[in-house]
Write a protein that holds these residues in place. Structure first.
Motif, PDB file in Angstrom:
ATOM      1  N   THR A   1       0.839  -1.199   0.000  1.00 43.12           N
ATOM      2  CA  THR A   1       0.000   0.000   0.000  1.00 43.12           C
ATOM      3  C   THR A   1       0.879   1.256   0.000  1.00 43.12           C
ATOM      4  OG1 THR A   1      -1.659  -1.201   1.277  1.00 43.12           O
ATOM      5  CG2 THR A   1      -1.865   1.197   1.195  1.00 43.12           C
TER       6      THR A   1
ATOM      7  N   TYR B   1       1.165   4.883   1.116  1.00 47.17           N
ATOM      8  CA  TYR B   1       0.547   5.726   2.130  1.00 47.17           C
ATOM      9  C   TYR B   1       0.923   7.189   1.911  1.00 47.17           C
ATOM     10  CZ  TYR B   1      -0.450   1.382   4.604  1.00 47.17           C
ATOM     11  OH  TYR B   1      -0.919   0.139   4.949  1.00 47.17           O
TER      12      TYR B   1
ATOM     13  N   CYS C   1     -11.077   1.353   2.300  1.00 43.18           N
ATOM     14  CA  CYS C   1     -11.083   2.793   2.031  1.00 43.18           C
ATOM     15  C   CYS C   1     -10.299   3.557   3.094  1.00 43.18           C
ATOM     16  CB  CYS C   1     -12.516   3.310   1.970  1.00 43.18           C
ATOM     17  SG  CYS C   1     -13.458   2.700   0.564  1.00 43.18           S
ATOM     18  N   ALA C   2     -10.429   3.138   4.362  1.00 43.66           N
ATOM     19  CA  ALA C   2      -9.781   3.852   5.459  1.00 43.66           C
ATOM     20  C   ALA C   2      -8.305   3.516   5.583  1.00 43.66           C
ATOM     21  CB  ALA C   2     -10.499   3.545   6.771  1.00 43.66           C
ATOM     22  N   SER C   3      -7.885   2.413   4.972  1.00 42.79           N
ATOM     23  CA  SER C   3      -6.485   2.005   5.061  1.00 42.79           C
ATOM     24  C   SER C   3      -5.696   2.288   3.788  1.00 42.79           C
ATOM     25  CB  SER C   3      -6.401   0.507   5.380  1.00 42.79           C
ATOM     26  OG  SER C   3      -6.984  -0.259   4.351  1.00 42.79           O
ATOM     27  N   GLN C   4      -6.307   2.986   2.835  1.00 46.33           N
ATOM     28  CA  GLN C   4      -5.700   3.352   1.553  1.00 46.33           C
ATOM     29  C   GLN C   4      -5.430   2.149   0.661  1.00 46.33           C
ATOM     30  OE1 GLN C   4      -2.741   6.507   1.461  1.00 46.33           O
ATOM     31  NE2 GLN C   4      -3.220   7.086   3.558  1.00 46.33           N
TER      32      GLN C   4
ATOM     33  N   ARG D   1      -9.069   3.588  -3.091  1.00 43.01           N
ATOM     34  CA  ARG D   1      -9.245   5.032  -3.139  1.00 43.01           C
ATOM     35  C   ARG D   1     -10.742   5.332  -3.152  1.00 43.01           C
ATOM     36  NH1 ARG D   1      -4.509   7.188  -1.531  1.00 43.01           N
ATOM     37  NH2 ARG D   1      -2.772   6.147  -2.584  1.00 43.01           N
TER      38      ARG D   1
ATOM     39  N   THR E   1      -8.675   8.684   5.967  1.00 43.29           N
ATOM     40  CA  THR E   1      -7.667   7.648   6.154  1.00 43.29           C
ATOM     41  C   THR E   1      -7.327   7.545   7.634  1.00 43.29           C
ATOM     42  OG1 THR E   1      -6.713   8.052   3.983  1.00 43.29           O
ATOM     43  CG2 THR E   1      -5.327   6.930   5.586  1.00 43.29           C
TER      44      THR E   1
ATOM     45  N   THR F   1      -1.915   5.630   9.146  1.00 39.98           N
ATOM     46  CA  THR F   1      -0.973   6.694   8.781  1.00 39.98           C
ATOM     47  C   THR F   1       0.424   6.362   9.286  1.00 39.98           C
ATOM     48  OG1 THR F   1      -1.545   7.914  10.792  1.00 39.98           O
ATOM     49  CG2 THR F   1      -2.773   8.459   8.799  1.00 39.98           C
TER      50      THR F   1
END
Length: 405
Positions: free
Chosen positions: A185, A187, A367-370, A373, A379, A382
């Motif tokens: 992923t 980030y 979606c929240a962990s990238q 998209r 997100t 992070t």
């Protein structure tokens, strides 16, 4: 030997998670979730008892079953535990937390049962000692170990902590985020660099900073274990005084992709971030090789240079702060993660202790962990940056330091 172990375990459960007060609390939560649908069922099926009667019967059944087993197996010696002040800490018996709502707790045990009672002070307090009646072999500090032969009364004495407590201590640095088997992923918190494999993020909370030299991050099952692996911080000046609010990202899996994304470690904490890739040689990975985040019953423990427990998180219930050996030092983690599998992780969004799941986001959606998209979705994963809810953390660190006596 099995009978003794069974009776001791039964007593531990009956006195803690199966204690009447604990059961009533659990029943209240569970029953509230289905209470609204019960009226419909009762109207449809004739002869169904009232909701209150059904819930009460369940509670009586569970309590009676435990009482009958205890009576049959001779669990009949009372041990009374209390705290002074009552809100200054928490007591654990054989690793099980004593029911928090009890001002004067009573547990029942079979003669010959060995008990390990640990007092964990609340923030701002320290253990001052013990007082009591009976044959308790009270050790210095937070731990009392004894064999039950007669009724025992034991009180943990807490006192407000002084401003010059020795460091390091529990939660001076917390495990802030972790990920298992990341799939590359990219980030935004890392400038869209990809992450592969396992990674762990630490957050420095100690208001005066910490000396991380020779600290250990391990996934061994005990403090002295060596079956799994440990990452050791080096004796480098870059880690001698890491400021409060610093985020430390540890990329824990060697891959060609990680090597390309992180060709050199970021050892300058002035921007609030350190990034360490195990393939660069800064972290000692060879003294205890094999560090990896598991996808079953696995745990992570953070230890200072002298082996003092700092933080602990776990997936599953096989390894606990008590079995690992850090509970007596004030390190707790009551609620383990569950179902962390392939490409899964957890992010802590609080600014205090991370000992319960209240401040954690576990297994964030794609979606929240990238991993995907999505428009208008915040997100929450992070790596290398403060997590949602922690935006003002460094300002708080600065204010704490300004008020330092």
């Amino acid at each position: 030997a099995f009978r003794r172990a069974f009776v001791a375990r039964l007593a531990d459960l009956r006195n803690t998670v199966l204690a009447p007060a604990s059961i009533e609390s659990t029943l209240a939560i569970a029953s509230a979730g289905v209470a609204e649908s019960y009226a419909y069922e009762r109207g449809r099926w004739a002869g169904v008892p009232t909701w209150e009667d059904e819930v009460a019967a369940l509670g009586v059944s569970v309590r009676d079953r435990a009482d009958q087993l205890a009576a049959t197996l001779g669990v009949d010696v009372p041990v009374r535990l209390s705290e002074v002040p009552a809100t200054a800490g928490r007591l654990y018996v054989n690793g099980q937390p004593v029911w928090a709502g009890a001002a004067d707790w009573v547990g029942w045990y079979a003669p010959g049962t060995r008990l390990d009672v640990i007092a964990v002070p609340a923030p701002g307090y320290a253990v001052a000692g013990w007082s009591g009646e009976g044959e308790a072999e009270v050790a210095a500090g937070s731990r009392a170990v004894f064999t039950v032969t007669e009724p025992i009364t034991l009180t943990a004495l807490f006192t407000p902590a002084s401003g010059d407590l020795p460091r390091p201590g529990p939660d001076d640095v917390v495990i802030n985020e972790m990920w298992i088997n990341d799939d590359g992923t990219r980030y935004s918190s890392l400038g869209h660099l990809p992450l592969e494999g396992d990674w762990v993020e630490l957050l420095v909370r100690a208001r005066g900073g910490v000396d991380l030299r020779s600290w250990h991050l391990t996934d061994n099952d005990t403090r002295d274990g060596d079956a799994e692996g440990t990452l050791v911080f080096p004796e480098s000046e870059a880690f001698a005084d890491v400021p409060c609010g610093t985020v430390i990202l540890i990329v824990a899996t060697e891959t060609p992709g990680n090597a390309a994304a992180f060709p050199r470690d970021d050892l300058d904490a002035r921007d609030g971030t350190l990034v360490l890739y195990v393939g660069n040689g800064t972290l000692d990975t060879w003294s205890e090789p094999g560090f990896a985040l598991g996808t079953g019953n696995d745990a992570l423990a953070l230890l200072s240079a002298d082996g003092t427990g700092i933080d602990f998180v776990a997936e599953g219930r096989e390894v606990t702060p008590w079995t690992f050996g850090v509970l007596a030092e004030g390190v707790t983690f009551d609620t383990p993660f569950s179902r962390l599998g392939a490409d899964d992780g957890a992010a802590f969004t609080g600014t205090g202790s991370n000992d319960t799941l209240d401040g954690w986001i576990v297994d964030p959606p794609a979606c929240a962990s990238q991993d995907a998209r999505c428009y208008g979705v915040r997100t929450v994963v992070t790596p290398g940056a403060l997590n949602p809810g922690q935006a003002g953390y460094r300002l708080r660190c600065a204010l704490q330091l300004a008020r330092r006596p």
